[in-house]
Each structure stands twice: as C-alpha cells, then as structure tokens.
Write a protein that holds these residues in place. Structure first.
Motif, PDB file in Angstrom:
ATOM      1  N   VAL A 279      15.078 -12.007  20.515  1.00  0.00           N
ATOM      2  CA  VAL A 279      14.508 -10.860  21.223  1.00  0.00           C
ATOM      3  C   VAL A 279      15.611  -9.882  21.631  1.00  0.00           C
ATOM      4  CG1 VAL A 279      13.223 -10.131  23.271  1.00  0.00           C
ATOM      5  CG2 VAL A 279      12.528 -12.197  22.027  1.00  0.00           C
ATOM      6  N   LEU A 280      16.730 -10.416  22.097  1.00  0.00           N
ATOM      7  CA  LEU A 280      17.850  -9.548  22.476  1.00  0.00           C
ATOM      8  C   LEU A 280      18.327  -8.726  21.288  1.00  0.00           C
ATOM      9  CD1 LEU A 280      19.831 -12.049  24.729  1.00  0.00           C
ATOM     10  CD2 LEU A 280      18.574 -10.022  25.491  1.00  0.00           C
ATOM     11  N   GLU A 281      18.278  -9.310  20.103  1.00  0.00           N
ATOM     12  CA  GLU A 281      18.657  -8.563  18.899  1.00  0.00           C
ATOM     13  C   GLU A 281      17.641  -7.468  18.604  1.00  0.00           C
ATOM     14  OE1 GLU A 281      19.781  -9.320  14.189  1.00  0.00           O
ATOM     15  OE2 GLU A 281      19.348 -11.023  15.508  1.00  0.00           O
ATOM     16  N   LYS A 282      16.364  -7.749  18.780  1.00  0.00           N
ATOM     17  CA  LYS A 282      15.339  -6.722  18.583  1.00  0.00           C
ATOM     18  C   LYS A 282      15.570  -5.551  19.548  1.00  0.00           C
ATOM     19  CE  LYS A 282      12.665  -9.116  15.677  1.00  0.00           C
ATOM     20  NZ  LYS A 282      12.478  -8.735  14.252  1.00  0.00           N
ATOM     21  N   PHE A 283      15.934  -5.866  20.789  1.00  0.00           N
ATOM     22  CA  PHE A 283      16.174  -4.834  21.796  1.00  0.00           C
ATOM     23  C   PHE A 283      17.517  -4.125  21.598  1.00  0.00           C
ATOM     24  CE2 PHE A 283      13.371  -6.653  25.489  1.00  0.00           C
ATOM     25  CZ  PHE A 283      12.238  -6.332  24.758  1.00  0.00           C
ATOM     26  N   ASP A 284      18.379  -4.690  20.776  1.00  0.00           N
ATOM     27  CA  ASP A 284      19.730  -4.151  20.568  1.00  0.00           C
ATOM     28  C   ASP A 284      20.471  -4.057  21.904  1.00  0.00           C
ATOM     29  OD1 ASP A 284      21.896  -3.182  19.196  1.00  0.00           O
ATOM     30  OD2 ASP A 284      21.093  -1.162  18.898  1.00  0.00           O
ATOM     31  N   LYS A 285      20.423  -5.155  22.655  1.00  0.00           N
ATOM     32  CA  LYS A 285      20.971  -5.158  24.014  1.00  0.00           C
ATOM     33  C   LYS A 285      22.489  -5.248  24.063  1.00  0.00           C
ATOM     34  CE  LYS A 285      19.897  -5.195  27.600  1.00  0.00           C
ATOM     35  NZ  LYS A 285      19.926  -4.053  28.552  1.00  0.00           N
ATOM     36  N   GLY A 286      23.115  -5.786  23.038  1.00  0.00           N
ATOM     37  CA  GLY A 286      24.570  -5.879  23.066  1.00  0.00           C
ATOM     38  C   GLY A 286      25.101  -7.112  23.770  1.00  0.00           C
ATOM     39  N   HIS A 287      24.213  -8.041  24.130  1.00  0.00           N
ATOM     40  CA  HIS A 287      24.671  -9.311  24.699  1.00  0.00           C
ATOM     41  C   HIS A 287      23.814 -10.446  24.172  1.00  0.00           C
ATOM     42  CE1 HIS A 287      21.495  -8.560  27.854  1.00  0.00           C
ATOM     43  NE2 HIS A 287      21.334  -9.864  27.690  1.00  0.00           N
ATOM     44  N   THR A 288      24.270 -11.651  24.401  1.00  0.00           N
ATOM     45  CA  THR A 288      23.569 -12.850  23.962  1.00  0.00           C
ATOM     46  C   THR A 288      23.196 -13.715  25.160  1.00  0.00           C
ATOM     47  OG1 THR A 288      25.594 -14.147  23.761  1.00  0.00           O
ATOM     48  CG2 THR A 288      24.914 -12.861  21.819  1.00  0.00           C
ATOM     49  N   ARG A 289      22.428 -14.758  24.890  1.00  0.00           N
ATOM     50  CA  ARG A 289      22.095 -15.738  25.936  1.00  0.00           C
ATOM     51  C   ARG A 289      23.381 -16.325  26.521  1.00  0.00           C
ATOM     52  NH1 ARG A 289      17.692 -19.879  26.070  1.00  0.00           N
ATOM     53  NH2 ARG A 289      18.405 -21.726  27.210  1.00  0.00           N
ATOM     54  N   ALA A 290      24.346 -16.647  25.649  1.00  0.00           N
ATOM     55  CA  ALA A 290      25.610 -17.226  26.116  1.00  0.00           C
ATOM     56  C   ALA A 290      26.349 -16.255  27.026  1.00  0.00           C
ATOM     57  CB  ALA A 290      26.482 -17.610  24.920  1.00  0.00           C
ATOM     58  N   ASP A 291      26.290 -14.954  26.715  1.00  0.00           N
ATOM     59  CA  ASP A 291      26.933 -13.950  27.574  1.00  0.00           C
ATOM     60  C   ASP A 291      26.293 -13.944  28.958  1.00  0.00           C
ATOM     61  OD1 ASP A 291      28.761 -12.960  25.664  1.00  0.00           O
ATOM     62  OD2 ASP A 291      27.234 -11.655  24.798  1.00  0.00           O
ATOM     63  N   PHE A 292      24.977 -13.997  28.993  1.00  0.00           N
ATOM     64  CA  PHE A 292      24.261 -14.030  30.270  1.00  0.00           C
ATOM     65  C   PHE A 292      24.693 -15.234  31.097  1.00  0.00           C
ATOM     66  CE2 PHE A 292      20.085 -15.677  32.143  1.00  0.00           C
ATOM     67  CZ  PHE A 292      20.314 -15.097  33.382  1.00  0.00           C
ATOM     68  N   LEU A 293      24.711 -16.396  30.488  1.00  0.00           N
ATOM     69  CA  LEU A 293      25.082 -17.602  31.218  1.00  0.00           C
ATOM     70  C   LEU A 293      26.539 -17.557  31.663  1.00  0.00           C
ATOM     71  CD1 LEU A 293      23.216 -20.291  29.091  1.00  0.00           C
ATOM     72  CD2 LEU A 293      22.525 -19.295  31.281  1.00  0.00           C
ATOM     73  N   ALA A 294      27.395 -16.933  30.861  1.00  0.00           N
ATOM     74  CA  ALA A 294      28.802 -16.798  31.253  1.00  0.00           C
ATOM     75  C   ALA A 294      28.935 -15.892  32.474  1.00  0.00           C
ATOM     76  CB  ALA A 294      29.621 -16.246  30.087  1.00  0.00           C
ATOM     77  N   VAL A 295      28.152 -14.832  32.533  1.00  0.00           N
ATOM     78  CA  VAL A 295      28.187 -13.936  33.693  1.00  0.00           C
ATOM     79  C   VAL A 295      27.653 -14.647  34.930  1.00  0.00           C
ATOM     80  CG1 VAL A 295      27.186 -11.839  34.687  1.00  0.00           C
ATOM     81  CG2 VAL A 295      28.105 -11.801  32.352  1.00  0.00           C
ATOM     82  N   VAL A 296      26.603 -15.440  34.773  1.00  0.00           N
ATOM     83  CA  VAL A 296      26.075 -16.214  35.904  1.00  0.00           C
ATOM     84  C   VAL A 296      27.166 -17.121  36.466  1.00  0.00           C
ATOM     85  CG1 VAL A 296      24.449 -18.024  36.568  1.00  0.00           C
ATOM     86  CG2 VAL A 296      23.682 -16.131  35.127  1.00  0.00           C
ATOM     87  N   ALA A 297      27.867 -17.806  35.581  1.00  0.00           N
ATOM     88  CA  ALA A 297      28.937 -18.708  36.020  1.00  0.00           C
ATOM     89  C   ALA A 297      30.073 -17.943  36.692  1.00  0.00           C
ATOM     90  CB  ALA A 297      29.474 -19.492  34.820  1.00  0.00           C
ATOM     91  N   ARG A 298      30.409 -16.784  36.136  1.00  0.00           N
ATOM     92  CA  ARG A 298      31.493 -15.978  36.709  1.00  0.00           C
ATOM     93  C   ARG A 298      31.124 -15.459  38.090  1.00  0.00           C
ATOM     94  NH1 ARG A 298      36.625 -15.106  37.760  1.00  0.00           N
ATOM     95  NH2 ARG A 298      37.323 -12.955  37.450  1.00  0.00           N
ATOM     96  N   PHE A 299      29.892 -15.024  38.272  1.00  0.00           N
ATOM     97  CA  PHE A 299      29.457 -14.542  39.588  1.00  0.00           C
ATOM     98  C   PHE A 299      29.474 -15.683  40.606  1.00  0.00           C
ATOM     99  CE2 PHE A 299      27.528 -10.172  39.843  1.00  0.00           C
ATOM    100  CZ  PHE A 299      28.149  -9.684  38.709  1.00  0.00           C
ATOM    101  N   ARG A 300      29.076 -16.862  40.169  1.00  0.00           N
ATOM    102  CA  ARG A 300      29.100 -18.009  41.071  1.00  0.00           C
ATOM    103  C   ARG A 300      30.546 -18.304  41.492  1.00  0.00           C
ATOM    104  NH1 ARG A 300      26.653 -21.595  37.909  1.00  0.00           N
ATOM    105  NH2 ARG A 300      24.610 -20.878  38.575  1.00  0.00           N
ATOM    106  N   GLU A 301      31.464 -18.208  40.539  1.00  0.00           N
ATOM    107  CA  GLU A 301      32.881 -18.453  40.819  1.00  0.00           C
ATOM    108  C   GLU A 301      33.438 -17.436  41.807  1.00  0.00           C
ATOM    109  OE1 GLU A 301      37.097 -17.902  38.377  1.00  0.00           O
ATOM    110  OE2 GLU A 301      35.253 -18.325  37.273  1.00  0.00           O
ATOM    111  N   LEU A 302      33.018 -16.166  41.664  1.00  0.00           N
ATOM    112  CA  LEU A 302      33.532 -15.095  42.525  1.00  0.00           C
ATOM    113  C   LEU A 302      32.791 -14.990  43.851  1.00  0.00           C
ATOM    114  CD1 LEU A 302      33.986 -12.274  39.837  1.00  0.00           C
ATOM    115  CD2 LEU A 302      35.818 -13.502  41.039  1.00  0.00           C
ATOM    116  N   GLY A 303      31.700 -15.723  43.998  1.00  0.00           N
ATOM    117  CA  GLY A 303      30.903 -15.602  45.214  1.00  0.00           C
ATOM    118  C   GLY A 303      30.116 -14.315  45.262  1.00  0.00           C
ATOM    119  N   MET A 304      29.736 -13.791  44.089  1.00  0.00           N
ATOM    120  CA  MET A 304      28.963 -12.551  44.006  1.00  0.00           C
ATOM    121  C   MET A 304      27.509 -12.870  43.687  1.00  0.00           C
ATOM    122  SD  MET A 304      31.638 -10.106  41.893  1.00  0.00           S
ATOM    123  CE  MET A 304      30.603  -8.635  42.069  1.00  0.00           C
TER     124      MET A 304
END
Length: 478
Positions: A279-304
């Motif tokens: 679906v992300l490819e259909k939307f041409d979003k420029g990110h993947t599921r893995a990118d989303f999960l990586a950002v979630v982990a990074r925000f948790r690490e930064l306390g954001m």
C-alpha cells in the motif's frame, strides 16, 4: 473595498488562512472582516455589506461546507463577488464555477486576493496581477482569541491554549494520495523567519502557550525549521510546540531530532498511512514498514512522542492487513498515540489525485460526484466496507462514552478479529495467537482530531469533536 473572509473548517485552529490574507488586504487599505463558522454564527450584516466574499478551502470538509453556503450567501447578497481560495479550490474549479464562484485561487492566494480586489476597485494601472510584495505578518485582529480553539491535552489532564502558524508552504514530495500535490506539484517555499516569529509573539501575547506548525512537512526546509524553533525557544523557553514530518524525513534528518526535543517539541505527527509495504508503494510515500518501526524505536530512545496517522481502508485493504496494523500498534505500545478516528479512515480520491494515474484505480472508481467532491469507490470485498462502517460506529460510541484511546482500540481490535474470523482461511489458532496490547502511557495531543485526504466511512465529515458543531451550524445557514 469591503471584503469578508470566511473559514468553514481548519482542523480546530484559529484560521491562518484568514489572518494572512487579511494582513495583505488591510495593507492596501481595504476593510476586512473575518468569520470562522466553526466558532461563530454567520454574520448577516457582514455578508450584506461585503463587495467581495472569499471562502478559504484548505481541505475537503471545508470545501463541502463552503459550497453548501453559496445559495444562502447569494440570497443575502446577490451583488457580491464570490471567491474560493486554498488547496481545494483549483482542483474543484469546474464544480465551483457551476455554483457561481467568480474567482478560484490556489495555494499561494495572498497576492491573488490583492490583485482581485484591485481589479474590482479598478485601481490597478493595467488591471493585471499585483506585483510581488514583501511577506507580511498575519493580521489576526478581529478574530477570536486562541483560547476558543483546539487545545493541547497533557498526560496529566492539563489543557494548554494552542496557537498556530506556518513556516513553509507546499511540499517537495509527490505522494499519490496527497491533495497538496495537484496544486504545488513538488514545489514549496519558506516563510521569512522574522514573519513567523512575530506571528508567534502576537499569539503568545494573546494567551497561546503552545504553537502548532501547520506546515505540510516541517522538514521540507530543515535548516529553516530548526532556526525558527531555536529562536522561539530562546525567546519563549516555556512555550511548547508540535510539527508534522514525514517518516522519510525523520529517518533522513535523524540528527536534528534532539534539537526538536530540547526546543520544546511535545509531539511529532507523521502520516504513516499504512504498515503494508504494498500500500505504501501505491501511495508513493517514500518509506517502508521497517522505516516506520525504526522511527518508533528512535523516538522511544529519545523520549519523544510520535503521533502516527493512517488511512487504513483503501482498495487494497485486506482483513489480514487491517488486523496486522492493529497488532503493530499493540506490540509497539502506540494505542494512546493514535487517535481512534485514524483507525476508521477510508481513502478519499478527490479531483486531481495522482492515484488516478494507477490503472487499477482509474478502472475502479465511479464517475466524479460533484456534490461530494470525490471519485466514489467500493472495495471488491463488501465485508471490508462493512468493517469500515462498524469501526466508525465504534469510534463514535467510544467518544460519546469518553473512553480512553486504549479502551476504544480494544473494541476496534475485537471487531476486526471477529470480522477476520468469519473468513474460512482464518483459523481459531491464528486468533488465539494475537499479540497482547503493550502498556501505552497517555501522551499529549490536540483535542481536535487530525486527518488528511480521507474521511470516516459513515460520515460526510469527521463525526466527532467540533466537526459535529460545524455540520449543525452549516445546516442553520443553508
């Protein structure tokens, strides 16, 4: 000239789309009145007195409400020239012209409104467009104070008065489902830093304790963005703010995230849209599921705090895909981070959408519905549309009962599991293996639900919060 600017909906914010052109028009000597119909009644005297009546339409909901007011406005003041301006004006030009709208202006509307007023007044030397002028600080005089608009709800229950501004306009990305693309086509521009900061100063003086940056993507111009928030933090160290940033940019500009956190950023909204790479490819979003999960982990690490938004019901949605999205949110402890309405959103395909470039979409959609301002579509599996309706009803009931986000999420998840369980391919063992909900702490959020490019299955407009009042108020006028 006497000019009336009208906003029918701008996500619960004090309308920037009224304040900015008001400054330009008043600088030219025009008498400008502003009306925000989400918070005040239609002023008949202001309508009767106006030579030019301009509706700000930054989104689908605002456009439909504004279009519904035209007959009433015409009845009250048949001599006034009617203008529609904002992202959704040019993409719906044919329909709006048919309603008698005289002028259509796109995303960069200030100069256009100045030029229109000049032509109407016959003051311009050659009757053509006005020359470029220096950017002006939005003029919010005569508008309701920030305290009348959306507030930030803090985890402890405190409410903060929120103002809003824009540091950039447009977007340099071309996501297929985004309404900005047909107007800006990959272009964006920055608003002068001192203009943004002065707008913030004035709102703080009016009582704002938080600022929402309404930029489509705050990191389209990352250096410009960081310079503004650092200057704001130096001047107002207790002022918090929030921004909207693509997952792609959160990954690319990871090194800038501590500067946001340390500068008072309460949360970052990001249009994740889906956890399904197809679906992300259909939307041409420029990110993947893995990118989303990586950002979630990074925000948790930064306390954001990350507030993801989604369009879970699309032509490509499956029961497995929807339940997988819910599983991801449960596993990652994001049930409080996602407004329940986000789990009921169904893809909206307006005029000019790049989704129509996809052969399967152009073959699937029904003829354009000029009243609804969309290309209607139905899922090939009617049970998926039925689930979308059910989820929308669960969200409405949960909101009415004042349930927590996590409590509503659990009801949604049970409904999705039951719907998926009706499929022969879904075994009882698979249902039993559903991951548990990870502990999710309350997060700060704006009390006006945020959404884009989509709407709940059962509602003409967003069916919770102040949108109920908007529809009721509009019904009084038409």
């Amino acid at each position: 000239m006497k000019i009336l600017l009208i906003s029918t909906y701008e996500l619960g914010r004090q309308p920037f789309g009224l304040a900015s052109p008001a400054a330009w028009l008043r600088a030219r000597g025009h008498h400008v009145s502003s009306l925000d119909l989400t918070r005040e009644a239609l002023d008949e005297q202001a309508v009767l007195a106006a030579d030019l009546i301009s509706f700000y339409v930054p989104m689908h909901t605002a456009t439909r409400l504004a279009a519904g007011l035209i007959p009433r406005i015409r009845e009250m003041n048949p001599r006034a020239h009617i203008c529609f301006y904002g992202l959704y004006a040019p993409v719906n030009e044919e329909y709006l012209r048919g309603l008698g709208v005289g002028t259509i202006l796109g995303g960069e509307f200030e100069e256009g409104l100045v030029s229109l007023a000049a032509r109407m007044q016959l003051d311009a030397a050659n009757g053509s467009a006005a020359t470029h002028q220096q950017e002006l600080v939005p003029d919010r005089a005569g508008m309701l104070e920030p305290g009348k608009y959306a507030r930030v709800v803090m985890p402890g229950g405190e409410h903060r008065v929120a103002g809003s501004t824009e540091a950039t306009r447009g977007c340099k990305h071309l996501c297929r489902h985004c309404p900005i693309v047909p107007v800006y086509d990959g272009a964006f521009r920055v608003v002068e830093r001192e203009v943004v900061l002065e707008d913030i100063r004035r709102q703080v003086a009016a009582g704002a304790r938080h600022i929402t940056f309404g930029d489509p993507d705050f990191f389209n111009g990352p250096s410009h963005a960081i310079s503004i928030v650092e200057a704001m933090q130096r001047e107002f160290p207790n002022l918090s703010y929030d921004v909207t940033i693509k997952i792609e940019h959160l990954r690319k500009h990871d090194a800038l995230l501590p500067a946001l956190r340390d500068g008072g950023c309460l949360f970052v909204t990001s249009a994740v849209e889906s956890a399904d790479d197809a679906v992300l490819e259909k939307f041409d979003k420029g990110h993947t599921r893995a990118d989303f999960l990586a950002v979630v982990a990074r925000f948790r690490e930064l306390g954001m705090t990350l507030l993801p938004t989604f369009v879970p019901f699309t032509p490509w949605t499956t029961f497995a895909g929807y339940t997988d999205l819910l599983d991801v949110l449960a596993e990652e402890g994001l049930t409080e981070n996602v407004s329940p309405i986000q789990l009921a959103i169904r893809l909206l395909i307006p005029a000019g959408s790049r989704l129509l470039e996809l052969p399967e979409v152009s073959a699937m959609v029904e003829p354009f519905d000029s009243a609804a301002l969309v290309f209607p579509w139905k899922h090939e599996d009617a049970r998926v549309d039925a689930l979308a309706r059910e989820i929308s009803q669960i969200v409405q009931r949960g909101d009415g009962l004042k349930l927590s986000r996590t409590e509503i999420f659990k009801h949604i998840r049970r409904a999705a599991q039951a719907a998926a369980g009706n499929r022969a391919a879904m075994s009882a063992a698979a249902n039993a293996a559903t991951p548990s909900v990870r502990l999710s702490a309350p997060v700060p959020y704006l009390d006006e639900p945020w959404y884009c490019c989509a709407e709940p299955m059962d509602a003409q407009f967003v069916s919770i919060g102040s949108a109920k009042e908007i529809v009721a108020k509009a019904d009084q006028f038409v």
